[in-house]
Design an enzyme around this catalytic site. Structure first.
Site, PDB file in Angstrom:
ATOM      1  N   LYS A 118       0.833  -1.210   0.000  1.00 13.32           N
ATOM      2  CA  LYS A 118       0.000   0.000   0.000  1.00 13.32           C
ATOM      3  C   LYS A 118       0.867   1.259   0.000  1.00 13.32           C
ATOM      4  CE  LYS A 118      -2.147  -0.980   3.863  1.00 13.32           C
ATOM      5  NZ  LYS A 118      -1.517  -2.259   4.241  1.00 13.32           N
TER       6      LYS A 118
ATOM      7  N   ARG B 229      -9.615   0.618   8.926  1.00 10.43           N
ATOM      8  CA  ARG B 229      -9.139  -0.702   9.315  1.00 10.43           C
ATOM      9  C   ARG B 229     -10.162  -1.439  10.168  1.00 10.43           C
ATOM     10  NH1 ARG B 229      -3.241   0.570   8.786  1.00 10.43           N
ATOM     11  NH2 ARG B 229      -2.042  -1.269   9.253  1.00 10.43           N
TER      12      ARG B 229
ATOM     13  N   ARG C  19      11.213  -1.246  11.086  1.00  9.87           N
ATOM     14  CA  ARG C  19      10.135  -0.827  11.987  1.00  9.87           C
ATOM     15  C   ARG C  19       9.975  -1.860  13.102  1.00  9.87           C
ATOM     16  NH1 ARG C  19       5.114   0.438   8.028  1.00  9.87           N
ATOM     17  NH2 ARG C  19       4.050  -0.548   9.776  1.00  9.87           N
TER      18      ARG C  19
ATOM     19  N   ARG D 299      -0.175  -8.756  13.592  1.00  7.92           N
ATOM     20  CA  ARG D 299      -0.761  -7.777  12.648  1.00  7.92           C
ATOM     21  C   ARG D 299      -1.623  -8.486  11.610  1.00  7.92           C
ATOM     22  NH1 ARG D 299       4.197  -4.825  10.388  1.00  7.92           N
ATOM     23  NH2 ARG D 299       2.743  -3.432   9.351  1.00  7.92           N
TER      24      ARG D 299
HETATM   25  P1  AMP Z   1       0.712   0.884   8.719  1.00  5.15           P
HETATM   26  O1  AMP Z   1       1.881   1.749   8.426  1.00  5.15           O
HETATM   27  O2  AMP Z   1      -0.507   1.251   7.896  1.00  5.15           O
HETATM   28  O3  AMP Z   1       1.042  -0.585   8.633  1.00  5.15           O
HETATM   29  O4  AMP Z   1       0.299   1.169  10.241  1.00  5.15           O
HETATM   30  C1  AMP Z   1       1.189   0.875  11.308  1.00  5.15           C
HETATM   31  C2  AMP Z   1       0.414   0.743  12.595  1.00  5.15           C
HETATM   32  O5  AMP Z   1      -0.258   1.980  12.884  1.00  5.15           O
HETATM   33  C3  AMP Z   1      -0.698  -0.293  12.582  1.00  5.15           C
HETATM   34  O6  AMP Z   1      -0.220  -1.608  12.845  1.00  5.15           O
HETATM   35  C4  AMP Z   1      -1.608   0.226  13.678  1.00  5.15           C
HETATM   36  O7  AMP Z   1      -1.088  -0.035  14.952  1.00  5.15           O
HETATM   37  C5  AMP Z   1      -1.544   1.733  13.462  1.00  5.15           C
HETATM   38  N1  AMP Z   1      -2.576   2.182  12.503  1.00  5.15           N
HETATM   39  C6  AMP Z   1      -2.391   2.762  11.299  1.00  5.15           C
HETATM   40  N2  AMP Z   1      -3.551   3.052  10.701  1.00  5.15           N
HETATM   41  C7  AMP Z   1      -4.526   2.638  11.560  1.00  5.15           C
HETATM   42  C8  AMP Z   1      -5.941   2.639  11.511  1.00  5.15           C
HETATM   43  N3  AMP Z   1      -6.616   3.125  10.461  1.00  5.15           N
HETATM   44  N4  AMP Z   1      -6.621   2.125  12.570  1.00  5.15           N
HETATM   45  C9  AMP Z   1      -5.957   1.649  13.650  1.00  5.15           C
HETATM   46  N5  AMP Z   1      -4.631   1.592  13.747  1.00  5.15           N
HETATM   47  C10 AMP Z   1      -3.900   2.090  12.718  1.00  5.15           C
END
Ligand code: AMP
Length: 226
Positions: free
Chosen positions: A20, A95, A167, A178
């Site tokens: 993404k 999400r 990360r 996750r």
């Molecule tokens: P990502 O970079 O999109 O993989 O997001 C990293 C982390 O941020 C996720 O594993 C969640 O802990 C948090 N996060 C990001 N976007 C959301 C969302 N829309 N709802 C809840 N948690 C989020």
């Protein structure tokens, strides 16, 4: 596009590691609309050690979701920024079902609506390989893979010379939670969009240019029907 205006309100969905971030960075240039990544916003806040960052980190480090009300607060403000007038690409949001339902209401209140939801489909084995070798730039958020897409100089971003790091949530034990959270909380949203004929399922394997071409093809179909 939607509402008769030339606007594109797009969501890019898919499990962690589906690409993404990579695709939304390419799409944002191609479509000339901003990309809004809640994950990226949180990582910035963590870096600044802000109260929001500290709260988000508690959840992110365990592979859990940040609470819905925090997401809604951030988006509420972000969607009203002038750069979102021609449209946006949402990366990593919604999400959960409450986030998806809230987003519809928030957009309606702004007189707009979603045009397309792209779902990147990638098998689990491939996701685990991608995530465990992923390295992210601390400065600009660009992503690399130690085997499939290494930077020219180890540990250094090709684009901005920033420092590359793994990360915390890309460590193997956290990856498993996750993926579980994704299957439980996020995957049910697809049916919600499918029922409204907004969902485009796109093969997320192959080269980044091929995947981009598949997404753009779906976007163009929407534009032609606008
Ligand atoms: P990502 O970079 O999109 O993989 O997001 C990293 C982390 O941020 C996720 O594993 C969640 O802990 C948090 N996060 C990001 N976007 C959301 C969302 N829309 N709802 C809840 N948690 C989020």
């Amino acid at each position: 596009m939607g509402d008769g205006a030339e606007r594109l309100d797009l969501i890019l969905m898919g499990p962690p590691g589906a690409g993404k971030g990579t695709q939304s960075a390419m799409l944002t240039e191609r479509l000339r609309v901003p990309c809004i990544s809640t994950g990226h916003i949180f990582r910035e806040e963590v870096r600044r050690k802000s109260p929001l960052g500290l709260e988000a980190k508690r959840h992110m480090d365990k592979g859990e979701l940040v609470p819905d009300d925090v997401i809604m607060r951030i988006l509420e403000e972000r969607l009203q920024q002038p750069d979102c007038a021609p449209g946006f690409i949402l990366d990593g949001v919604p999400r959960t079902m409450p986030q998806a339902e809230w987003l519809d209401r928030a957009l309606a209140a702004l007189g707009r609506h979603l045009d397309l939801v792209v779902r990147l489909v990638v098998p689990d084995e491939e996701l685990i390989k991608r995530l465990s070798g992923r390295r992210t730039c601390r400065e600009c958020g660009a992503m690399y893979h130690i085997i499939f897409d290494p930077p020219t100089n180890e540990g250094i971003c090709n684009r901005c010379n920033g420092d590359l790091y793994q990360r915390d949530d890309d460590h193997e034990d956290i990856i498993a939670s996750r993926l579980e959270v994704y299957a439980r909380e996020t995957a049910p949203i697809f049916q919600y969009y499918r029922a409204r004929d907004l969902l485009a399922e796109v093969d997320g394997t192959g080269s980044r240019d091929d995947i981009l071409a598949r997404i753009v093809e779906r976007v163009e179909r929407v534009e032609q029907h606008a």
